[in-house]
Design a protein around this motif. Structure first.
Motif, short mmCIF file in Angstrom:
data_model
loop_
_atom_site.label_atom_id
_atom_site.label_comp_id
_atom_site.label_asym_id
_atom_site.label_seq_id
_atom_site.Cartn_x
_atom_site.Cartn_y
_atom_site.Cartn_z
N GLU A 240 0.49 4.08 0.96
CA GLU A 240 0.38 4.92 2.15
C GLU A 240 1.06 4.31 3.37
O GLU A 240 1.48 5.03 4.27
CB GLU A 240 -1.10 5.17 2.48
CG GLU A 240 -1.78 6.18 1.58
CD GLU A 240 -1.29 7.59 1.83
OE1 GLU A 240 -0.63 7.84 2.86
OE2 GLU A 240 -1.55 8.45 1.00
N THR A 241 1.17 2.99 3.43
CA THR A 241 1.57 2.36 4.69
C THR A 241 2.80 1.45 4.57
O THR A 241 3.17 0.81 5.55
CB THR A 241 0.41 1.53 5.25
OG1 THR A 241 0.08 0.48 4.31
CG2 THR A 241 -0.82 2.40 5.48
N TRP A 242 3.46 1.39 3.40
CA TRP A 242 4.50 0.39 3.20
C TRP A 242 5.67 0.53 4.16
O TRP A 242 6.35 -0.44 4.47
CB TRP A 242 5.02 0.44 1.75
CG TRP A 242 5.70 1.72 1.37
CD1 TRP A 242 5.11 2.84 0.86
CD2 TRP A 242 7.10 2.02 1.49
NE1 TRP A 242 6.04 3.83 0.65
CE2 TRP A 242 7.27 3.35 1.02
CE3 TRP A 242 8.21 1.31 1.94
CZ2 TRP A 242 8.51 3.97 0.98
CZ3 TRP A 242 9.46 1.93 1.91
CH2 TRP A 242 9.59 3.23 1.44
N ASP B 165 0.87 -1.18 0.00
CA ASP B 165 0.00 0.00 0.00
C ASP B 165 0.90 1.23 0.00
O ASP B 165 1.77 1.36 0.86
CB ASP B 165 -0.90 0.01 1.23
CG ASP B 165 -1.97 1.09 1.17
OD1 ASP B 165 -1.62 2.27 0.90
OD2 ASP B 165 -3.15 0.79 1.38
N PRO C 74 4.09 1.78 10.67
CA PRO C 74 3.54 2.85 11.53
C PRO C 74 4.59 3.75 12.16
O PRO C 74 4.27 4.86 12.58
CB PRO C 74 2.78 2.06 12.61
CG PRO C 74 3.46 0.72 12.65
CD PRO C 74 3.88 0.45 11.23
N LYS D 132 6.72 10.84 8.79
CA LYS D 132 5.83 11.40 7.76
C LYS D 132 6.57 12.42 6.94
O LYS D 132 7.42 13.13 7.42
CB LYS D 132 4.60 12.03 8.41
CG LYS D 132 3.74 11.02 9.15
CD LYS D 132 3.11 10.00 8.21
CE LYS D 132 2.17 9.07 8.93
NZ LYS D 132 1.56 8.09 8.03
#
Length: 233
Positions: free
Chosen positions: A224-226, A222, A229, A233
């Motif tokens: 956005e999330t590779w 993904d 967490p 950013k």
């Protein structure tokens, strides 16, 4: 002034998609050429310079979508021509960019990436499908649609993006074929960013597995999330 070279590079290579390899039998100098219809030069594609979609690929175009990009290469090393196909819609920028804050973009706006594999009988089969590699129409910020195309080569392919506003960025995702599993995994991510008034002060990074991220299957990736967490950013 920084130019966007990816589009014309991809467009130049896209014209090779229909090349057939000719192999002449060495035993007889006057023997007729043998056409290998599934051998092809590696190609790239760009949604800004679309090329005709091969007839054999059209059955994989789903209703309500259109082929944005079709790149060909021997993706699994068996000597046959395979394809990377990206489906989606061409929509004008609405001024409401996807913020990447957990609110998913419009479902109809997701781009579908298909890996189409050539079988021994010459037929194509879907080898992988994902909606989380080619970015959505609104994901490029003020620059509009960030999806720039796909580059295909033996054993791997790269999906290219460019976007931003005053702060510009690139994100190119490369996936490689794993023969042991018959799957594709994320091999590297190349990023670049700069403040548009100062393009000479770019920051670039190349992230590779497993140093920068664990093994990620194409269908689990993904954009956005590779990085996980804990990534900055």
């Amino acid at each position: 002034m920084l130019l966007r070279p990816t589009r014309w590079i991809l467009a130049l290579a896209a014209g090779c998609a229909g090349v057939l390899a000719l192999v002449r039998a060495p035993a007889a100098a006057d023997a007729p050429a043998v056409i290998r219809p599934y051998a092809v030069a590696d190609t790239s594609c760009s949604p800004y310079e679309p090329t005709p979609t091969p007839d054999e690929v059209r059955p994989f175009v789903t209703q309500g979508k259109e082929p944005l990009c079709v790149a060909a290469a021997d993706l699994d090393g068996d000597g046959r021509r395979d394809y990377v196909l990206v489906l989606g819609t061409r929509r004008k920028y609405t001024g409401q960019p996807y913020a990447g804050d957990g609110a998913a973009p419009d479902k109809d706006d997701l781009r579908t990436l298909l890996v189409l594999m050539r079988q021994p009988d010459g037929a194509l089969r879907m080898g992988a499908r994902t909606e989380h590699v080619a970015m959505c129409t609104e994901c490029g910020g003020m620059m509009g649609d960030p999806f720039e195309g796909v580059g295909a080569r033996p054993g791997s392919f790269t999906v290219h993006h460019y976007g931003g506003s005053a702060w510009r960025w690139r994100a190119d995702y490369t996936f490689e074929y794993v023969a042991a599993t018959g799957r594709w995994r994320l091999a590297s991510v190349s990023t670049l960013s700069y403040w548009s008034p100062e393009p000479d002060k770019m920051e670039s990074h190349v992230y590779t597995a497993p140093a920068d991220f664990p093994e990620i299957d194409l269908t689990d990736f993904d954009y956005e999330t590779w990085r996980g967490p804990d990534a900055e950013k």
